[in-house]
Scaffold this motif. Structure first.
Motif, PDB file in Angstrom:
ATOM      1  N   VAL A 134       0.841  -1.206   0.000  1.00 53.02           N
ATOM      2  CA  VAL A 134       0.000   0.000   0.000  1.00 53.02           C
ATOM      3  C   VAL A 134       0.875   1.255   0.000  1.00 53.02           C
ATOM      4  CG1 VAL A 134      -1.709   1.330   1.284  1.00 53.02           C
ATOM      5  CG2 VAL A 134      -1.957  -1.153   1.085  1.00 53.02           C
ATOM      6  N   GLU A 135       1.955   1.235   0.782  1.00 48.61           N
ATOM      7  CA  GLU A 135       2.877   2.372   0.783  1.00 48.61           C
ATOM      8  C   GLU A 135       3.485   2.576  -0.599  1.00 48.61           C
ATOM      9  OE1 GLU A 135       3.547   4.774   3.097  1.00 48.61           O
ATOM     10  OE2 GLU A 135       1.755   3.825   3.936  1.00 48.61           O
ATOM     11  N   GLY A 136       3.819   1.473  -1.256  1.00 52.25           N
ATOM     12  CA  GLY A 136       4.346   1.573  -2.616  1.00 52.25           C
ATOM     13  C   GLY A 136       3.322   2.166  -3.571  1.00 52.25           C
ATOM     14  N   VAL A 172      -9.991  -4.086  -6.919  1.00 50.51           N
ATOM     15  CA  VAL A 172     -10.345  -5.507  -6.821  1.00 50.51           C
ATOM     16  C   VAL A 172     -10.950  -5.825  -5.454  1.00 50.51           C
ATOM     17  CG1 VAL A 172      -9.461  -7.866  -6.896  1.00 50.51           C
ATOM     18  CG2 VAL A 172      -8.511  -6.138  -8.432  1.00 50.51           C
ATOM     19  N   GLY A 173     -12.120  -6.418  -5.468  1.00 48.85           N
ATOM     20  CA  GLY A 173     -12.755  -6.845  -4.224  1.00 48.85           C
ATOM     21  C   GLY A 173     -13.298  -5.718  -3.372  1.00 48.85           C
ATOM     22  N   ALA A 174     -13.490  -4.532  -3.954  1.00 45.57           N
ATOM     23  CA  ALA A 174     -14.055  -3.417  -3.193  1.00 45.57           C
ATOM     24  C   ALA A 174     -15.361  -3.858  -2.543  1.00 45.57           C
ATOM     25  CB  ALA A 174     -14.305  -2.217  -4.108  1.00 45.57           C
ATOM     26  N   GLY A 175     -15.520  -3.533  -1.266  1.00 50.45           N
ATOM     27  CA  GLY A 175     -16.716  -3.905  -0.534  1.00 50.45           C
ATOM     28  C   GLY A 175     -16.617  -5.222   0.201  1.00 50.45           C
ATOM     29  N   ALA A 176     -15.541  -5.979  -0.035  1.00 50.58           N
ATOM     30  CA  ALA A 176     -15.432  -7.311   0.574  1.00 50.58           C
ATOM     31  C   ALA A 176     -15.045  -7.241   2.045  1.00 50.58           C
ATOM     32  CB  ALA A 176     -14.421  -8.163  -0.192  1.00 50.58           C
ATOM     33  N   THR A 177     -14.100  -6.332   2.390  1.00 52.73           N
ATOM     34  CA  THR A 177     -13.638  -6.233   3.779  1.00 52.73           C
ATOM     35  C   THR A 177     -13.422  -4.766   4.149  1.00 52.73           C
ATOM     36  OG1 THR A 177     -11.253  -6.294   3.267  1.00 52.73           O
ATOM     37  CG2 THR A 177     -12.400  -8.427   3.547  1.00 52.73           C
ATOM     38  N   PRO A 178     -13.510  -4.440   5.438  1.00 51.39           N
ATOM     39  CA  PRO A 178     -13.241  -3.063   5.875  1.00 51.39           C
ATOM     40  C   PRO A 178     -11.834  -2.594   5.513  1.00 51.39           C
ATOM     41  CG  PRO A 178     -14.382  -4.261   7.609  1.00 51.39           C
ATOM     42  CD  PRO A 178     -14.028  -5.275   6.556  1.00 51.39           C
ATOM     43  N   LEU A 191      -8.745   1.695  -0.245  1.00 47.96           N
ATOM     44  CA  LEU A 191      -9.266   2.402  -1.410  1.00 47.96           C
ATOM     45  C   LEU A 191      -9.582   3.858  -1.082  1.00 47.96           C
ATOM     46  CD1 LEU A 191     -11.552  -0.344  -2.964  1.00 47.96           C
ATOM     47  CD2 LEU A 191      -9.596   0.755  -4.078  1.00 47.96           C
ATOM     48  N   SER A 192     -10.166   4.074   0.086  1.00 47.36           N
ATOM     49  CA  SER A 192     -10.471   5.436   0.515  1.00 47.36           C
ATOM     50  C   SER A 192      -9.191   6.267   0.635  1.00 47.36           C
ATOM     51  CB  SER A 192     -11.213   5.407   1.851  1.00 47.36           C
ATOM     52  OG  SER A 192     -11.504   6.708   2.295  1.00 47.36           O
ATOM     53  N   GLU A 193      -8.146   5.679   1.218  1.00 47.52           N
ATOM     54  CA  GLU A 193      -6.858   6.376   1.356  1.00 47.52           C
ATOM     55  C   GLU A 193      -6.281   6.737  -0.008  1.00 47.52           C
ATOM     56  OE1 GLU A 193      -3.985   4.411   3.818  1.00 47.52           O
ATOM     57  OE2 GLU A 193      -5.520   3.739   5.228  1.00 47.52           O
ATOM     58  N   LEU A 194      -6.297   5.777  -0.926  1.00 47.87           N
ATOM     59  CA  LEU A 194      -5.720   6.014  -2.249  1.00 47.87           C
ATOM     60  C   LEU A 194      -6.483   7.095  -3.005  1.00 47.87           C
ATOM     61  CD1 LEU A 194      -4.976   2.350  -3.430  1.00 47.87           C
ATOM     62  CD2 LEU A 194      -3.355   3.997  -2.470  1.00 47.87           C
ATOM     63  N   LEU A 195      -7.805   7.031  -2.950  1.00 44.23           N
ATOM     64  CA  LEU A 195      -8.622   7.991  -3.685  1.00 44.23           C
ATOM     65  C   LEU A 195      -8.551   9.388  -3.075  1.00 44.23           C
ATOM     66  CD1 LEU A 195     -11.694   5.699  -4.409  1.00 44.23           C
ATOM     67  CD2 LEU A 195     -10.196   6.733  -6.128  1.00 44.23           C
ATOM     68  N   ASN A 196      -8.397   9.469  -1.771  1.00 44.85           N
ATOM     69  CA  ASN A 196      -8.257  10.772  -1.123  1.00 44.85           C
ATOM     70  C   ASN A 196      -6.875  11.372  -1.348  1.00 44.85           C
ATOM     71  OD1 ASN A 196     -10.849  10.933  -0.019  1.00 44.85           O
ATOM     72  ND2 ASN A 196     -10.271   9.750   1.785  1.00 44.85           N
ATOM     73  N   GLY A 245     -19.079  -4.639 -11.825  1.00 45.28           N
ATOM     74  CA  GLY A 245     -20.236  -3.919 -11.327  1.00 45.28           C
ATOM     75  C   GLY A 245     -20.275  -3.773  -9.823  1.00 45.28           C
ATOM     76  N   SER A 246     -20.009  -4.855  -9.098  1.00 46.17           N
ATOM     77  CA  SER A 246     -20.037  -4.807  -7.639  1.00 46.17           C
ATOM     78  C   SER A 246     -18.967  -3.884  -7.089  1.00 46.17           C
ATOM     79  CB  SER A 246     -19.846  -6.216  -7.057  1.00 46.17           C
ATOM     80  OG  SER A 246     -20.970  -7.022  -7.320  1.00 46.17           O
ATOM     81  N   GLU A 247     -17.784  -3.925  -7.687  1.00 46.42           N
ATOM     82  CA  GLU A 247     -16.683  -3.072  -7.217  1.00 46.42           C
ATOM     83  C   GLU A 247     -17.008  -1.594  -7.398  1.00 46.42           C
ATOM     84  OE1 GLU A 247     -13.237  -6.415  -8.216  1.00 46.42           O
ATOM     85  OE2 GLU A 247     -13.687  -4.831  -9.654  1.00 46.42           O
ATOM     86  N   ILE A 248     -17.592  -1.253  -8.538  1.00 43.51           N
ATOM     87  CA  ILE A 248     -17.931   0.149  -8.804  1.00 43.51           C
ATOM     88  C   ILE A 248     -19.031   0.613  -7.854  1.00 43.51           C
ATOM     89  CG2 ILE A 248     -18.859   1.736 -10.524  1.00 43.51           C
ATOM     90  CD1 ILE A 248     -15.914   0.750 -10.955  1.00 43.51           C
ATOM     91  N   LEU A 249     -20.022  -0.222  -7.611  1.00 44.82           N
ATOM     92  CA  LEU A 249     -21.087   0.132  -6.665  1.00 44.82           C
ATOM     93  C   LEU A 249     -20.529   0.328  -5.259  1.00 44.82           C
ATOM     94  CD1 LEU A 249     -23.888  -2.271  -7.915  1.00 44.82           C
ATOM     95  CD2 LEU A 249     -24.139   0.209  -7.691  1.00 44.82           C
ATOM     96  N   ALA A 250     -19.659  -0.593  -4.822  1.00 46.13           N
ATOM     97  CA  ALA A 250     -19.071  -0.494  -3.480  1.00 46.13           C
ATOM     98  C   ALA A 250     -18.191   0.743  -3.363  1.00 46.13           C
ATOM     99  CB  ALA A 250     -18.262  -1.748  -3.168  1.00 46.13           C
ATOM    100  N   LEU A 251     -17.443   1.047  -4.410  1.00 46.68           N
ATOM    101  CA  LEU A 251     -16.553   2.203  -4.391  1.00 46.68           C
ATOM    102  C   LEU A 251     -17.341   3.504  -4.280  1.00 46.68           C
ATOM    103  CD1 LEU A 251     -13.469   2.420  -4.557  1.00 46.68           C
ATOM    104  CD2 LEU A 251     -13.708   2.891  -7.005  1.00 46.68           C
ATOM    105  N   GLU A 252     -18.522   3.502  -4.870  1.00 52.64           N
ATOM    106  CA  GLU A 252     -19.364   4.695  -4.825  1.00 52.64           C
ATOM    107  C   GLU A 252     -20.078   4.837  -3.477  1.00 52.64           C
ATOM    108  OE1 GLU A 252     -22.625   7.397  -5.268  1.00 52.64           O
ATOM    109  OE2 GLU A 252     -22.890   5.249  -5.008  1.00 52.64           O
TER     110      GLU A 252
END
Length: 263
Positions: free
Chosen positions: A73-75, A95-101, A107-112, A123-130
């Motif tokens: 993640v640091e990389g 990958v696997g967005a929404g599967a685990t906290p 993902l939140s850290e990377l996007l921020n 589809g599931s990943e995009i919905l979870a990411l949103e």
């Protein structure tokens, strides 16, 4: 559009862009081979000590969170910051967005930290990411691409990026613009790494085509057409994987223009 996609494939093969992948253990080999087959040059580098230097010589950065660990993640963070500073396209595969906290937190850290150029997922990943509360099966999608259209629109506007959603029909969204790619075969969902390879190939097209919407469509069409051509040779997952790589290497720009189904 079909002729533009064909021209993009021709240019990709002429330039052979270096695509820097921070990806997961499961798909490294297949993803690298897919990039080589389509005509790009892959590098898999995740060490914190070298990612910034690798980004500096690459044409695009692909970040895939399939197998996470704190050092990786640091990389990812260092590479994304370096890519943004140098104006290199960043492709994020959630990958696997929404599967685990933990996965959602990363993902939140990377996007921020840095807005990607392109987000590509199922589809599931995009919905979870949103932010939708969706049930997932690990990295497998339980939602169709069409179910996630509004979520893709929302993400595109929020992060100022293109969003590509894979499914029976691939959907590519850029603000108010939407394209539907209807190439591909169901067997592609039975081979590990197809989605990850789609993200890597998206990176290759983004490296040579500054219009990210057009690049994402080109990648989706190339994957889909080659899936169809591979299915003509094999209807079983193991041999299909090999046939798919062969199709990536053999497909011509003329075939892409003729077989692309884009609406």
């Amino acid at each position: 559009m079909n002729s533009k996609i064909a021209s993009n494939l021709t240019e990709l093969r002429a330039i052979s862009p270096l695509v820097h992948n921070i990806t997961n253990f499961v798909v490294m080999n297949f993803t690298a081979n897919a990039l080589l087959a389509v005509g790009a040059s892959p590098v898999m580098a995740h060490a914190v000590e070298e990612v910034e230097d690798m980004v500096s010589i690459a044409g695009a950065l692909v970040v895939n969170i399939g197998t996470l660990s704190p050092l990786w993640v640091e990389g990812m963070k260092k590479a994304m910051i370096a890519a943004k500073k140098s104006g290199k396209p960043i492709i994020l595969d959630p990958v696997g967005a929404g599967a685990t906290p933990y996965r959602n937190s990363v993902l939140s850290e990377l996007l921020n930290l840095v807005s990607p150029t392109l987000i590509r997922g199922n589809g599931s990943e995009i919905l979870a990411l949103e932010g939708a509360n969706v049930q997932t099966k690990g990295v497998d999608s339980t939602s169709s691409s069409t179910d996630s259209l509004e979520a893709a629109r929302s993400l595109s506007k929020k992060f100022g990026c293109v969003v590509s959603v894979s499914g029976a029909t691939d959907i590519i969204v850029s603000g108010e613009k939407v394209a539907f790619v209807e190439n591909g075969v169901p067997l592609m969902t039975r081979v590990t790494g197809m989605g990850c390879s789609a993200s890597a190939i998206s990176g290759a097209f983004c490296a040579i085509q500054p219009d990210v919407f057009e690049a994402a469509i080109s990648a989706a069409v190339t994957m889909g057409v080659c899936g169809e051509k591979a299915f003509e040779k094999s209807q079983r997952p193991g041999s299909f994987q090999i046939a798919f790589l062969d199709a990536l290497a053999a497909v011509s720009a003329e075939e892409i223009a003729r077989l692309a189904v884009v609406k």
